[in-house]
Design a protein around this motif. Structure first.
Motif, short mmCIF file in Angstrom:
data_model
loop_
_atom_site.label_atom_id
_atom_site.label_comp_id
_atom_site.label_asym_id
_atom_site.label_seq_id
_atom_site.Cartn_x
_atom_site.Cartn_y
_atom_site.Cartn_z
N ASP A 88 -12.30 -7.18 -5.46
CA ASP A 88 -11.35 -6.62 -6.42
C ASP A 88 -9.95 -6.81 -5.83
O ASP A 88 -9.50 -6.01 -5.01
CB ASP A 88 -11.66 -5.13 -6.64
N ARG A 89 -9.29 -7.87 -6.26
CA ARG A 89 -8.01 -8.24 -5.67
C ARG A 89 -6.97 -7.13 -5.81
O ARG A 89 -6.21 -6.86 -4.88
CB ARG A 89 -7.50 -9.54 -6.32
N GLU A 90 -6.92 -6.50 -6.97
CA GLU A 90 -5.93 -5.45 -7.19
C GLU A 90 -6.17 -4.26 -6.26
O GLU A 90 -5.22 -3.67 -5.72
CB GLU A 90 -5.95 -4.98 -8.65
N ALA A 91 -7.45 -3.92 -6.04
CA ALA A 91 -7.77 -2.80 -5.15
C ALA A 91 -7.40 -3.13 -3.71
O ALA A 91 -6.87 -2.27 -2.98
CB ALA A 91 -9.25 -2.47 -5.26
N VAL A 92 -7.67 -4.37 -3.29
CA VAL A 92 -7.33 -4.79 -1.93
C VAL A 92 -5.82 -4.80 -1.74
O VAL A 92 -5.29 -4.32 -0.73
CB VAL A 92 -7.92 -6.18 -1.61
N PHE A 93 -5.10 -5.33 -2.74
CA PHE A 93 -3.64 -5.36 -2.65
C PHE A 93 -3.08 -3.94 -2.61
O PHE A 93 -2.11 -3.66 -1.89
CB PHE A 93 -3.04 -6.12 -3.82
N SER A 94 -3.70 -3.02 -3.37
CA SER A 94 -3.25 -1.64 -3.36
C SER A 94 -3.34 -1.04 -1.97
O SER A 94 -2.40 -0.37 -1.50
CB SER A 94 -4.09 -0.83 -4.35
N ASP A 95 -4.45 -1.29 -1.29
CA ASP A 95 -4.62 -0.76 0.08
C ASP A 95 -3.62 -1.40 1.05
O ASP A 95 -3.03 -0.72 1.89
CB ASP A 95 -6.04 -1.01 0.56
N MET A 96 -3.43 -2.73 0.93
CA MET A 96 -2.49 -3.40 1.83
C MET A 96 -1.06 -2.96 1.56
O MET A 96 -0.27 -2.78 2.50
CB MET A 96 -2.62 -4.92 1.68
N LEU A 97 -0.72 -2.76 0.29
CA LEU A 97 0.64 -2.32 -0.05
C LEU A 97 0.90 -0.92 0.48
O LEU A 97 2.00 -0.64 0.98
CB LEU A 97 0.84 -2.37 -1.56
N GLN A 98 -0.09 -0.05 0.37
CA GLN A 98 0.07 1.30 0.90
C GLN A 98 0.29 1.28 2.41
O GLN A 98 1.17 1.97 2.94
CB GLN A 98 -1.18 2.13 0.58
N ARG A 99 -0.48 0.45 3.10
CA ARG A 99 -0.31 0.33 4.55
C ARG A 99 1.06 -0.25 4.89
O ARG A 99 1.75 0.25 5.79
CB ARG A 99 -1.41 -0.57 5.13
N LEU A 100 1.47 -1.31 4.17
CA LEU A 100 2.77 -1.92 4.42
C LEU A 100 3.90 -0.92 4.19
O LEU A 100 4.83 -0.83 5.00
CB LEU A 100 2.96 -3.13 3.51
N THR A 101 3.82 -0.18 3.10
CA THR A 101 4.86 0.79 2.78
C THR A 101 4.99 1.84 3.88
O THR A 101 6.10 2.16 4.32
CB THR A 101 4.57 1.47 1.43
N ASP A 102 3.86 2.36 4.32
CA ASP A 102 3.88 3.36 5.39
C ASP A 102 4.45 2.80 6.70
O ASP A 102 5.22 3.47 7.39
CB ASP A 102 2.46 3.90 5.64
N GLU A 103 4.06 1.56 7.03
CA GLU A 103 4.50 0.95 8.28
C GLU A 103 5.98 0.56 8.23
O GLU A 103 6.75 0.85 9.15
CB GLU A 103 3.65 -0.29 8.57
N ALA A 104 6.39 -0.12 7.15
CA ALA A 104 7.74 -0.69 7.09
C ALA A 104 8.82 0.37 6.94
O ALA A 104 9.91 0.23 7.51
CB ALA A 104 7.82 -1.69 5.93
N LEU A 105 8.54 1.43 6.19
CA LEU A 105 9.57 2.44 5.95
C LEU A 105 9.88 3.27 7.19
O LEU A 105 10.81 4.07 7.18
CB LEU A 105 9.17 3.35 4.80
N ARG A 106 9.13 3.09 8.26
CA ARG A 106 9.48 3.72 9.53
C ARG A 106 10.72 3.08 10.13
O ARG A 106 11.44 3.71 10.92
CB ARG A 106 8.31 3.62 10.52
N GLU A 107 10.96 1.82 9.79
CA GLU A 107 12.09 1.08 10.35
C GLU A 107 13.11 0.68 9.28
O GLU A 107 14.30 0.72 9.52
CB GLU A 107 11.58 -0.20 11.04
N ALA A 108 12.63 0.26 8.11
CA ALA A 108 13.51 -0.29 7.07
C ALA A 108 13.81 0.74 5.99
O ALA A 108 13.01 1.64 5.73
CB ALA A 108 12.86 -1.53 6.46
N PHE A 109 14.97 0.58 5.34
CA PHE A 109 15.33 1.49 4.27
C PHE A 109 14.93 0.92 2.91
O PHE A 109 14.95 1.63 1.90
CB PHE A 109 16.85 1.74 4.28
N LEU A 110 14.52 -0.37 2.88
CA LEU A 110 14.20 -1.03 1.62
C LEU A 110 13.12 -2.08 1.86
O LEU A 110 13.13 -2.77 2.87
CB LEU A 110 15.45 -1.71 1.05
#
Length: 250
Positions: A88-110
């Motif tokens: 399920d590509r959308e479900a996999v992307f949802s999980d990866m996006l959630q992880r990316l958002t949590d990781e990146a917003l520790r350093e980046a503002f956008l």
């Protein structure tokens, strides 16, 4: 079978991975890693120890003369690469996006996603993670039937090109460190003062030529006049498509 997500911050720890998408490749990860001001992160989704998808992002630092003097933003090209058609590509992307958002917003503002296949790619998932759409100019051109490429240019543009060539301008592919250095210097000279423009250090273009040229994943073209570089572009090729990444002229 549960989905496992692994985030990599060091190229030496990234295992051998399948895939042909340049924007989510280990080669581009290493280019970011070797370029000052960039911090890459690669998210790999796997099931039963087998990779099924990956998503590459880069956090870049910009130094400005006015407050805030240091700005960090995360950039992603596309919604990742997927290796299993049955998932399920959308479900996999949802999980990866959630992880990316949590990781990146520790350093980046956008966090900014570019080169989406279409405006609806992952729309629900983006909205769920509080992303919003921004209108942006997108230019597409076919690389097929290159013998008749001129038919896709306006008459005025063709006249400009012919006039430039007649007056002595030449177009060629850059390979030497001297040519790449001059190309990067020209870009910075013309666009460094423009707020919405960003160009990485010369190291980025040197690594681009070093790591991707042999595999023909990237090419740097320069326009010269009287042995002086007056324009050029850096192109990246991925999945039978070409992307004009950085370009400019005097």
């Amino acid at each position: 079978m549960p989905l496992k997500l692994t985030t990599y911050y060091q190229g030496s720890r990234v295992p051998e991975l399948p895939g042909t998408n340049t924007f989510h490749s280990t080669e581009l990860f290493r280019i970011y890693e070797a370029t000052p001001g960039y911090t890459p992160l690669l998210i790999v989704a796997s099931e039963g120890g087998v990779p099924v998808a990956k998503l590459l992002a880069a956090i870049r630092k910009s130094v400005r003369l006015f407050p805030p003097s240091i700005i960090k933003r995360c950039e992603v090209y596309g919604t990742g690469e997927y290796f299993d058609e049955t998932i399920d590509r959308e479900a996999v992307f949802s999980d990866m996006l959630q992880r990316l958002t949590d990781e990146a917003l520790r350093e980046a503002f956008l966090i900014e996603f570019r080169n989406l296949d279409n405006s609806l790619s992952g729309y629900k998932v983006f909205r769920k993670n509080r992303y919003f759409a921004v209108n942006w100019l997108r230019v597409r051109n076919s690389l097929h039937n290159v013998e008749q490429a001129e038919v896709r240019f306006s008459p005025s543009r063709i006249r400009q090109i012919k006039k430039g060539l007649k007056n002595g301008a030449k177009v060629k592919e850059a390979h030497t460190p001297k040519e790449i250095h001059a190309f990067a210097k020209m870009l910075h000279h013309n666009y460094s003062a423009k707020i919405r423009r960003h160009f990485p250090s010369m190291d980025f273009f040197q690594q681009l030529e070093k790591q991707m040229t042999q595999s023909r994943q990237s090419r740097i073209f320069i326009v010269t006049y009287k042995d002086k570089i007056i324009g050029g572009s850096a192109c990246i090729y991925s999945d039978d498509s070409a992307y004009l990444w950085f370009s400019g002229g005097m």
